[in-house]
Design a protein around this motif. Structure first.
Motif, PDB file in Angstrom:
ATOM      1  N   GLY A 180      -2.331  11.854  -9.212  1.00  0.00           N
ATOM      2  CA  GLY A 180      -2.918  10.557  -9.517  1.00  0.00           C
ATOM      3  C   GLY A 180      -1.861   9.529  -9.848  1.00  0.00           C
ATOM      4  O   GLY A 180      -1.974   8.347  -9.490  1.00  0.00           O
ATOM      5  N   LEU A 181      -0.797   9.978 -10.524  1.00  0.00           N
ATOM      6  CA  LEU A 181       0.318   9.083 -10.835  1.00  0.00           C
ATOM      7  C   LEU A 181       0.967   8.576  -9.553  1.00  0.00           C
ATOM      8  O   LEU A 181       1.266   7.379  -9.409  1.00  0.00           O
ATOM      9  CB  LEU A 181       1.336   9.841 -11.700  1.00  0.00           C
ATOM     10  CG  LEU A 181       2.628   9.126 -12.073  1.00  0.00           C
ATOM     11  CD1 LEU A 181       2.323   7.901 -12.931  1.00  0.00           C
ATOM     12  CD2 LEU A 181       3.552  10.094 -12.837  1.00  0.00           C
ATOM     13  N   HIS A 182       1.161   9.470  -8.583  1.00  0.00           N
ATOM     14  CA  HIS A 182       1.768   9.058  -7.318  1.00  0.00           C
ATOM     15  C   HIS A 182       0.852   8.102  -6.547  1.00  0.00           C
ATOM     16  O   HIS A 182       1.327   7.142  -5.922  1.00  0.00           O
ATOM     17  CB  HIS A 182       2.079  10.291  -6.466  1.00  0.00           C
ATOM     18  CG  HIS A 182       3.183  11.131  -7.017  1.00  0.00           C
ATOM     19  ND1 HIS A 182       4.424  10.613  -7.327  1.00  0.00           N
ATOM     20  CD2 HIS A 182       3.247  12.458  -7.326  1.00  0.00           C
ATOM     21  CE1 HIS A 182       5.199  11.588  -7.802  1.00  0.00           C
ATOM     22  NE2 HIS A 182       4.500  12.709  -7.809  1.00  0.00           N
ATOM     23  N   GLU A 183      -0.444   8.364  -6.591  1.00  0.00           N
ATOM     24  CA  GLU A 183      -1.383   7.486  -5.890  1.00  0.00           C
ATOM     25  C   GLU A 183      -1.354   6.081  -6.496  1.00  0.00           C
ATOM     26  O   GLU A 183      -1.382   5.077  -5.771  1.00  0.00           O
ATOM     27  CB  GLU A 183      -2.790   8.074  -5.964  1.00  0.00           C
ATOM     28  CG  GLU A 183      -2.962   9.339  -5.131  1.00  0.00           C
ATOM     29  CD  GLU A 183      -4.273  10.033  -5.410  1.00  0.00           C
ATOM     30  OE1 GLU A 183      -5.096   9.474  -6.184  1.00  0.00           O
ATOM     31  OE2 GLU A 183      -4.489  11.134  -4.866  1.00  0.00           O
ATOM     32  N   GLN A 184      -1.289   6.012  -7.837  1.00  0.00           N
ATOM     33  CA  GLN A 184      -1.264   4.696  -8.471  1.00  0.00           C
ATOM     34  C   GLN A 184       0.060   3.974  -8.216  1.00  0.00           C
ATOM     35  O   GLN A 184       0.097   2.751  -8.083  1.00  0.00           O
ATOM     36  CB  GLN A 184      -1.523   4.835  -9.970  1.00  0.00           C
ATOM     37  CG  GLN A 184      -2.986   5.126 -10.268  1.00  0.00           C
ATOM     38  CD  GLN A 184      -3.264   5.177 -11.748  1.00  0.00           C
ATOM     39  OE1 GLN A 184      -3.355   6.248 -12.330  1.00  0.00           O
ATOM     40  NE2 GLN A 184      -3.395   4.016 -12.368  1.00  0.00           N
ATOM     41  N   PHE A 185       1.152   4.723  -8.135  1.00  0.00           N
ATOM     42  CA  PHE A 185       2.437   4.106  -7.808  1.00  0.00           C
ATOM     43  C   PHE A 185       2.404   3.540  -6.393  1.00  0.00           C
ATOM     44  O   PHE A 185       2.874   2.415  -6.142  1.00  0.00           O
ATOM     45  CB  PHE A 185       3.561   5.125  -7.954  1.00  0.00           C
ATOM     46  CG  PHE A 185       4.933   4.559  -7.686  1.00  0.00           C
ATOM     47  CD1 PHE A 185       5.507   3.648  -8.553  1.00  0.00           C
ATOM     48  CD2 PHE A 185       5.642   4.920  -6.554  1.00  0.00           C
ATOM     49  CE1 PHE A 185       6.766   3.114  -8.314  1.00  0.00           C
ATOM     50  CE2 PHE A 185       6.902   4.398  -6.299  1.00  0.00           C
ATOM     51  CZ  PHE A 185       7.459   3.486  -7.182  1.00  0.00           C
ATOM     52  N   ALA A 186       1.825   4.305  -5.467  1.00  0.00           N
ATOM     53  CA  ALA A 186       1.717   3.822  -4.087  1.00  0.00           C
ATOM     54  C   ALA A 186       0.849   2.570  -4.018  1.00  0.00           C
ATOM     55  O   ALA A 186       1.162   1.617  -3.282  1.00  0.00           O
ATOM     56  CB  ALA A 186       1.143   4.922  -3.196  1.00  0.00           C
ATOM     57  N   ALA A 187      -0.240   2.573  -4.796  1.00  0.00           N
ATOM     58  CA  ALA A 187      -1.107   1.397  -4.820  1.00  0.00           C
ATOM     59  C   ALA A 187      -0.380   0.190  -5.397  1.00  0.00           C
ATOM     60  O   ALA A 187      -0.567  -0.947  -4.940  1.00  0.00           O
ATOM     61  CB  ALA A 187      -2.368   1.699  -5.624  1.00  0.00           C
ATOM     62  N   LEU A 188       0.461   0.438  -6.402  1.00  0.00           N
ATOM     63  CA  LEU A 188       1.220  -0.657  -6.998  1.00  0.00           C
ATOM     64  C   LEU A 188       2.214  -1.232  -5.996  1.00  0.00           C
ATOM     65  O   LEU A 188       2.393  -2.459  -5.912  1.00  0.00           O
ATOM     66  CB  LEU A 188       1.947  -0.164  -8.245  1.00  0.00           C
ATOM     67  CG  LEU A 188       2.850  -1.188  -8.955  1.00  0.00           C
ATOM     68  CD1 LEU A 188       2.023  -2.383  -9.443  1.00  0.00           C
ATOM     69  CD2 LEU A 188       3.588  -0.536 -10.128  1.00  0.00           C
ATOM     70  N   LEU A 189       2.867  -0.367  -5.232  1.00  0.00           N
ATOM     71  CA  LEU A 189       3.796  -0.860  -4.214  1.00  0.00           C
ATOM     72  C   LEU A 189       3.084  -1.796  -3.240  1.00  0.00           C
ATOM     73  O   LEU A 189       3.622  -2.836  -2.845  1.00  0.00           O
ATOM     74  CB  LEU A 189       4.421   0.314  -3.454  1.00  0.00           C
ATOM     75  CG  LEU A 189       5.368   1.224  -4.236  1.00  0.00           C
ATOM     76  CD1 LEU A 189       5.864   2.354  -3.342  1.00  0.00           C
ATOM     77  CD2 LEU A 189       6.547   0.441  -4.805  1.00  0.00           C
ATOM     78  N   GLU A 190       1.885  -1.411  -2.870  1.00  0.00           N
ATOM     79  CA  GLU A 190       1.117  -2.261  -1.961  1.00  0.00           C
ATOM     80  C   GLU A 190       0.720  -3.555  -2.655  1.00  0.00           C
ATOM     81  O   GLU A 190       0.797  -4.641  -2.058  1.00  0.00           O
ATOM     82  CB  GLU A 190      -0.116  -1.513  -1.484  1.00  0.00           C
ATOM     83  CG  GLU A 190      -0.961  -2.300  -0.496  1.00  0.00           C
ATOM     84  CD  GLU A 190      -2.154  -1.507   0.012  1.00  0.00           C
ATOM     85  OE1 GLU A 190      -2.980  -2.091   0.740  1.00  0.00           O
ATOM     86  OE2 GLU A 190      -2.254  -0.302  -0.346  1.00  0.00           O
ATOM     87  N   ARG A 191       0.308  -3.441  -3.902  1.00  0.00           N
ATOM     88  CA  ARG A 191      -0.172  -4.624  -4.630  1.00  0.00           C
ATOM     89  C   ARG A 191       0.922  -5.664  -4.812  1.00  0.00           C
ATOM     90  O   ARG A 191       0.663  -6.871  -4.759  1.00  0.00           O
ATOM     91  CB  ARG A 191      -0.695  -4.163  -5.991  1.00  0.00           C
ATOM     92  CG  ARG A 191      -1.300  -5.262  -6.844  1.00  0.00           C
ATOM     93  CD  ARG A 191      -2.625  -5.712  -6.308  1.00  0.00           C
ATOM     94  NE  ARG A 191      -3.223  -6.717  -7.170  1.00  0.00           N
ATOM     95  CZ  ARG A 191      -4.351  -7.373  -6.912  1.00  0.00           C
ATOM     96  NH1 ARG A 191      -5.009  -7.107  -5.793  1.00  0.00           N
ATOM     97  NH2 ARG A 191      -4.817  -8.270  -7.749  1.00  0.00           N
ATOM     98  N   ILE A 192       2.153  -5.214  -5.029  1.00  0.00           N
ATOM     99  CA  ILE A 192       3.253  -6.172  -5.234  1.00  0.00           C
ATOM    100  C   ILE A 192       3.914  -6.558  -3.917  1.00  0.00           C
ATOM    101  O   ILE A 192       4.937  -7.236  -3.902  1.00  0.00           O
ATOM    102  CB  ILE A 192       4.318  -5.596  -6.199  1.00  0.00           C
ATOM    103  CG1 ILE A 192       5.001  -4.365  -5.603  1.00  0.00           C
ATOM    104  CG2 ILE A 192       3.701  -5.299  -7.561  1.00  0.00           C
ATOM    105  CD1 ILE A 192       6.147  -3.819  -6.440  1.00  0.00           C
ATOM    106  N   ASN A 193       3.317  -6.085  -2.829  1.00  0.00           N
ATOM    107  CA  ASN A 193       3.810  -6.430  -1.493  1.00  0.00           C
ATOM    108  C   ASN A 193       5.241  -5.940  -1.273  1.00  0.00           C
ATOM    109  O   ASN A 193       6.071  -6.650  -0.683  1.00  0.00           O
ATOM    110  CB  ASN A 193       3.726  -7.945  -1.263  1.00  0.00           C
ATOM    111  CG  ASN A 193       3.577  -8.287   0.214  1.00  0.00           C
ATOM    112  OD1 ASN A 193       3.191  -7.428   1.017  1.00  0.00           O
ATOM    113  ND2 ASN A 193       3.888  -9.523   0.573  1.00  0.00           N
TER     114      ASN A 193
END
Length: 240
Positions: A180-193
């Motif tokens: 779940g930590l990795h999924e949220q990190f990946a989502a953050l990378l997308e969110r910050i473009n």
């Protein structure tokens, strides 16, 4: 059982320091050969910490001959020989090697420390069963007597301490929490473009970092919370 002996100590404070290290690492039997006067109001007891209550007052004054006759003896030295042609100080073990060698052996062992200025003499070392030396810098390998004893006894702690204040192992977060930590990190990378072509590499670097760190459940939850809040405050990706 492991005992400790100090031969010809010149400074009462060092005797107290060694007694304290013994207390720290679960040892209680202290033998003194030609010791200085140990005044209960002096520096030996002042340096001993809680060992002033048992280890130090119960120390036994003895002779070098008695140590050799009663124990499997391990002499400590900073100065070693390089090869087998001069075997008074060779071969020698490191303190960690000594701990490994004693782990499965049932014997009464006494670790013998020498004087502050000259340590144990060649004549004394020749009568002892083993030699141990701390692998310090070649430029300045000589440690203070109290320091040397603390290092050696620390390495022997697994043989003498039934329980420490530290847990046996760190509890690692379970795999779903870490994923779940990795999924949220990946989502953050997308969110910050984050550059799309670099996201996979960045995520992989983060996975390797987390893999080496073995985060605890609390650490994983805290990081997930940080990433979640960071994503909330980040600007959405530019779709243009």
């Amino acid at each position: 059982m492991i005992s400790v002996a100090v031969v010809g100590a010149e400074t009462p404070g060092n005797v107290g320091t060694i007694a304290r290290a013994m207390k720290n690492f679960g040892l209680s039997d202290l033998y003194l050969v030609d010791p200085p006067a140990l005044d209960p109001e002096g520096e030996a007891y002042g340096f001993a910490g809680h060992a002033r209550e048992d280890v130090l007052p119960n120390a036994t004054e003895t002779t070098f001959d008695d140590l050799v006759e009663r124990f499997h003896t391990v002499g400590t030295t900073a100065v070693t020989n390089e090869d087998a042609r001069k075997h008074v100080r060779y071969p020698y073990r490191t303190p960690a090697d000594l701990a490994d060698s004693l782990r499965d052996v049932e014997t009464d062992t006494c670790v013998v420390f020498g004087r502050e200025r000259v340590g144990l003499t060649n004549e004394e070392l020749a009568r002892l069963d083993e030699v141990v030396s701390i692998p310090a810098s070649a430029e300045y390998p000589v440690l203070n007597l109290g320091q040397a004893a603390t290092v050696v006894l620390y390495e022997l702690r697994d043989l003498s301490v039934a329980e420490t204040q530290h847990p046996d192992a760190v509890e690692r977060a379970d795999e779903p929490e870490i994923e779940g930590l990795h999924e949220q990190f990946a989502a953050l990378l997308e969110r910050i473009n984050h550059p799309e072509g670099k996201r996979a590499k960045t995520a992989r670097l983060f996975r390797r970092l987390v893999g080496r760190a073995h985060p605890t459940p609390r650490e994983a939850r805290t990081l997930r919370g940080v990433f979640r809040r960071a994503a909330m405050f980040a600007d959405p990706p530019d779709d243009d």
